[in-house]
Scaffold this motif. Structure first.
Motif, mmCIF file in Angstrom:
data_model
loop_
_atom_site.group_PDB
_atom_site.id
_atom_site.type_symbol
_atom_site.label_atom_id
_atom_site.label_comp_id
_atom_site.label_asym_id
_atom_site.label_seq_id
_atom_site.Cartn_x
_atom_site.Cartn_y
_atom_site.Cartn_z
ATOM 1 N N ILE A 174 6.758 9.571 10.827
ATOM 2 C CA ILE A 174 7.935 8.946 11.344
ATOM 3 C C ILE A 174 8.765 8.478 10.324
ATOM 4 C CG2 ILE A 174 8.907 6.933 12.825
ATOM 5 C CD1 ILE A 174 6.251 7.221 14.459
ATOM 6 N N PHE A 175 8.303 7.890 9.366
ATOM 7 C CA PHE A 175 9.497 7.279 8.284
ATOM 8 C C PHE A 175 9.822 8.236 7.421
ATOM 9 C CE2 PHE A 175 7.867 3.349 10.370
ATOM 10 C CZ PHE A 175 9.193 2.348 9.979
ATOM 11 N N LEU A 176 9.030 9.459 7.109
ATOM 12 C CA LEU A 176 9.416 10.108 6.312
ATOM 13 C C LEU A 176 10.582 11.230 7.125
ATOM 14 C CD1 LEU A 176 5.959 12.069 5.300
ATOM 15 C CD2 LEU A 176 7.658 11.380 3.650
ATOM 16 N N ASP A 177 10.427 11.374 8.336
ATOM 17 C CA ASP A 177 11.657 12.033 8.862
ATOM 18 C C ASP A 177 12.913 11.047 8.790
ATOM 19 O OD1 ASP A 177 10.131 14.003 9.608
ATOM 20 O OD2 ASP A 177 9.557 13.152 11.785
ATOM 21 N N LEU A 178 12.647 9.648 8.609
ATOM 22 C CA LEU A 178 13.964 8.878 8.507
ATOM 23 C C LEU A 178 14.396 8.811 7.192
ATOM 24 C CD1 LEU A 178 12.764 5.887 10.862
ATOM 25 C CD2 LEU A 178 14.420 7.387 11.356
ATOM 26 N N GLY A 179 13.889 9.529 6.332
ATOM 27 C CA GLY A 179 14.426 9.586 4.889
ATOM 28 C C GLY A 179 13.528 8.777 3.825
ATOM 29 N N CYS A 180 12.545 8.239 4.244
ATOM 30 C CA CYS A 180 11.739 7.365 3.278
ATOM 31 C C CYS A 180 10.799 8.197 2.535
ATOM 32 C CB CYS A 180 10.982 6.192 4.083
ATOM 33 S SG CYS A 180 12.200 5.183 5.132
ATOM 34 N N ILE A 187 -1.359 9.861 2.513
ATOM 35 C CA ILE A 187 -1.700 10.828 3.281
ATOM 36 C C ILE A 187 -0.943 11.903 2.987
ATOM 37 C CG2 ILE A 187 -2.160 11.770 5.634
ATOM 38 C CD1 ILE A 187 -3.071 8.748 6.405
ATOM 39 N N ASN A 188 0.420 11.756 2.714
ATOM 40 C CA ASN A 188 1.241 12.840 2.370
ATOM 41 C C ASN A 188 1.681 12.879 0.920
ATOM 42 O OD1 ASN A 188 2.277 14.049 5.027
ATOM 43 N ND2 ASN A 188 1.934 11.888 5.654
#
Length: 213
Positions: A174-180, A187-188
């Motif tokens: 979710i936060f990767l998609d928000l640019g974090c 995990i990623n």
């Protein structure tokens, strides 16, 4: 501050910033996804308070003979930060930020304050840590407690280990998609965990952590 403190502080600031920008519906979705995990943590907290708290107070805070809370740094996942930012008050999050920036003391965790841990919901790694004395005197000494702890261990894995869709990965995504981007997104970021996740990618498992008492 050292690199560990900077990583912790940056993660905390990023999560808080994105949450402030998030629409109410998005925050509600986060809350809903965390429901089974929070219920699990509530049961785990009751167990530890009932069976471990007295021992931990003596070994960690009084005699300082335990390995728990006696290191300057602990492993915190991105999801640990998100869960606290959603569940804790702004004042509690300010206290966490302040604790991170205090001068390091090698004999204790940066999150350990005068009255105990400053996290509202301790990182899962901390919550599941048991020293040798606790393992022998509290868990292994009683068959029912031992069986319950094995269930807790399996349930903890179902939220964090990405051999299926799990909450901790969901919150990172979710936060990767928000640019974090953060080193705490294990995990990623971790080659080992990424291999586990990739191997499971073809499965049809649904996001349904085991939260059976």
């Amino acid at each position: 501050m050292n690199s560990y403190q900077k990583e912790q502080l940056e993660a905390l600031a990023m999560v808080r910033s994105r949450l402030r920008q998030m629409k109410p519906a998005g925050v509600d979705q986060l809350n809903a996804s965390m429901g089974p995990y929070l219920e699990f943590r509530s049961r785990l907290e009751r167990f530890t308070q009932t069976h471990m708290a007295g021992h931990c107070t003596r070994s960690c805070f009084q005699s300082r003979t335990s390995a728990c809370c006696s290191r300057d740094g602990i492993i915190t996942f991105w999801a640990d930060v998100v869960i606290n930012a959603v569940c804790a008050t702004p004042e509690r999050m300010d206290l966490m930020a302040s604790s991170i920036q205090q001068p390091l003391r090698a004999e204790k965790c940066i999150y350990l304050g005068e009255t105990g841990c400053v996290w509202k919901i301790r990182p899962l790694v901390c919550a599941m840590f048991v020293c040798d004395a606790i393992q022998a005197d509290v868990i292994d000494a009683d068959a029912r407690r031992s069986a319950q702890w094995r269930r807790f261990t399996a349930q903890a894995k179902s939220f964090r280990w990405p051999d299926r869709p799990v909450l901790f990965d969901q919150l990172e995504m979710i936060f990767l998609d928000l640019g974090c981007r953060s080193p705490l997104m294990y995990i990623n970021n971790s080659p080992g965990l990424m291999r586990v996740k990739q191997k499971a990618a073809g499965s049809k498992a649904k996001f349904s952590p085991d939260h059976t008492p």
